[in-house]
Write an enzyme that holds these catalytic residues in place. Structure first.
Site, mmCIF file in Angstrom:
data_model
loop_
_atom_site.group_PDB
_atom_site.id
_atom_site.type_symbol
_atom_site.label_atom_id
_atom_site.label_comp_id
_atom_site.label_asym_id
_atom_site.label_seq_id
_atom_site.Cartn_x
_atom_site.Cartn_y
_atom_site.Cartn_z
ATOM 1 N N SER A 50 0.863 -1.186 0.000
ATOM 2 C CA SER A 50 0.000 0.000 0.000
ATOM 3 C C SER A 50 0.899 1.235 0.000
ATOM 4 O O SER A 50 2.101 1.145 0.309
ATOM 5 C CB SER A 50 -0.901 0.009 1.241
ATOM 6 O OG SER A 50 -0.107 0.217 2.397
ATOM 7 N N ASP A 82 -0.386 -1.110 -4.624
ATOM 8 C CA ASP A 82 -1.845 -1.175 -4.522
ATOM 9 C C ASP A 82 -2.405 0.258 -4.533
ATOM 10 O O ASP A 82 -1.637 1.224 -4.390
ATOM 11 C CB ASP A 82 -2.189 -1.932 -3.216
ATOM 12 C CG ASP A 82 -3.618 -2.454 -3.192
ATOM 13 O OD1 ASP A 82 -4.233 -2.578 -4.256
ATOM 14 O OD2 ASP A 82 -4.111 -2.749 -2.078
ATOM 15 N N ASP A 104 -5.181 4.647 -8.794
ATOM 16 C CA ASP A 104 -6.545 4.764 -8.278
ATOM 17 C C ASP A 104 -7.029 6.203 -8.424
ATOM 18 O O ASP A 104 -6.865 7.025 -7.530
ATOM 19 C CB ASP A 104 -6.585 4.314 -6.807
ATOM 20 C CG ASP A 104 -8.015 4.298 -6.271
ATOM 21 O OD1 ASP A 104 -8.905 4.879 -6.929
ATOM 22 O OD2 ASP A 104 -8.235 3.706 -5.195
ATOM 23 N N GLY A 209 -10.774 -9.567 -1.086
ATOM 24 C CA GLY A 209 -10.793 -11.031 -1.032
ATOM 25 C C GLY A 209 -11.117 -11.594 0.346
ATOM 26 O O GLY A 209 -11.809 -12.619 0.458
HETATM 27 P P1 13P Z 1 -9.195 -7.243 1.818
HETATM 28 O O1 13P Z 1 -8.575 -6.296 2.789
HETATM 29 O O2 13P Z 1 -10.665 -7.343 1.971
HETATM 30 O O3 13P Z 1 -8.526 -8.561 1.818
HETATM 31 O O4 13P Z 1 -8.980 -6.600 0.361
HETATM 32 C C1 13P Z 1 -7.692 -6.460 -0.136
HETATM 33 C C2 13P Z 1 -7.644 -5.585 -1.326
HETATM 34 O O5 13P Z 1 -8.530 -5.577 -2.150
HETATM 35 C C3 13P Z 1 -6.444 -4.748 -1.484
HETATM 36 O O6 13P Z 1 -6.560 -3.830 -2.518
#
Ligand code: 13P
Length: 286
Positions: A50, A82, A104, A209
């Site tokens: 992140s 991410d 994003d 997920g």
């Molecule tokens: P979760 O935190 O629900 O596992 O999602 C992870 C995600 O989509 C990161 O971008």
């Protein structure tokens, strides 16, 4: 087979309809444990960072950890940034050697998102890197990025136009999925994945997920979700295994940090490996 392009990992998974775990790590221990899980499962894996993790560890140190830990690795791995709305962080990571980024710009109007995503794709190509795009915010805040409000879903035509005009390598639609812990069982619009993939065969990123059922994973992966994001499960596993170990350490008045690290590493490894096998990526390393 050390570090490869994220596109290589995702295109193969998409063609063969298995899912690659894309797991957000938070430090050296979790990075090493997820990589070790991929080696044990003989699975390709995408390591996600992140913006918060990049900033808290520091770009150079984080990339040095990545380089050292993947130097002799036997499975295909890629490093992905991410959800990143910040263009300067995107540029810095691409320049440093990240294999892909999720730009994003979902809070911007689609036309402006498209304009900037085209620039990010051009920038990424200079480094042989790939780009994931999105036009709707995925519900839930992920490491300080995002919102708890569900954003409006765009039409199929708008999604296809975005994919075709930006040439992103992977697309992340909102389908009722959410980051964080699901408070109620999510109702997923799996048909939307099929509609996009049938019109434009592109690997789909499944966000949120953690908390989905094995049946939901299997169905969405079969429809084209080649990248399956997991973040919350790692955080919960990491924190709870620390807590359990420390409670026992306190009860026994026995304080040995290496034993704590070993215990937590194993918990994270087991969690990550479980997802890899569940997504069908075990044994898919090339
Ligand atoms: P979760 O935190 O629900 O596992 O999602 C992870 C995600 O989509 C990161 O971008």
């Amino acid at each position: 087979m050390p570090v490869v392009s994220t596109k290589d990992i995702l295109d193969r998974a998409f063609e063969q309809r298995y899912g690659v775990a894309a797991i957000n790590i938070v430090n050296d221990l979790t990075l090493e444990a997820v990589l070790a899980a991929a080696v044990e499962a003989k699975a390709p894996v995408i390591i996600q960072t992140s913006v918060k993790t990049v900033k808290s560890i520091g770009l150079d140190l984080l990339f040095a950890m990545w380089t050292e830990l993947t130097r002799d690795i036997s499975v295909p791995v890629a490093l992905h940034l991410d959800h990143c709305p910040e263009r300067d962080v995107i540029s810095a990571c691409l320049k440093k050697g990240w294999n892909s980024v999720l730009f994003d710009a979902s809070s911007l109007p689609v036309a402006e998102n498209r304009r900037q995503t085209i620039e990010v794709v051009a920038e990424a190509r200079q480094y042989g890197a790939s780009v994931e795009g999105e036009i709707e915010g995925i519900k839930g805040v992920e490491d300080d990025v995002g919102s708890d409000e569900e954003s409006n879903r765009q039409s199929l035509d708008i999604a296809l136009d975005f994919i075709r005009s930006t040439h992103v390598d992977c697309f992340a639609p909102a389908i009722g999925n959410a980051h964080g812990v699901y408070k109620t069982a999510p109702k997923l619009d799996a048909e939307r994945v099929t509609a996009i993939v049938e019109a434009e065969p592109i690997p789909i990123a499944l966000h949120g997920g953690t908390g989905l059922t094995p049946e939901q994973f299997a169905d969405l992966i079969a429809r084209g979700c080649a990248k399956v994001n997991i973040s919350t499960a790692l955080k919960v596993t990491y924190m709870k295994s620390n807590l359990a170990f420390l409670k026992e350490a306190e009860a026994k008045n026995k304080w040995d940090p290496p034993s704590l690290f070993k215990h937590v590493r194993q918990s994270v490894l087991d969690m990550a490996k479980g997802y890899m096998l569940q997504f069908g990526s075990g044994g898919r390393a090339w």
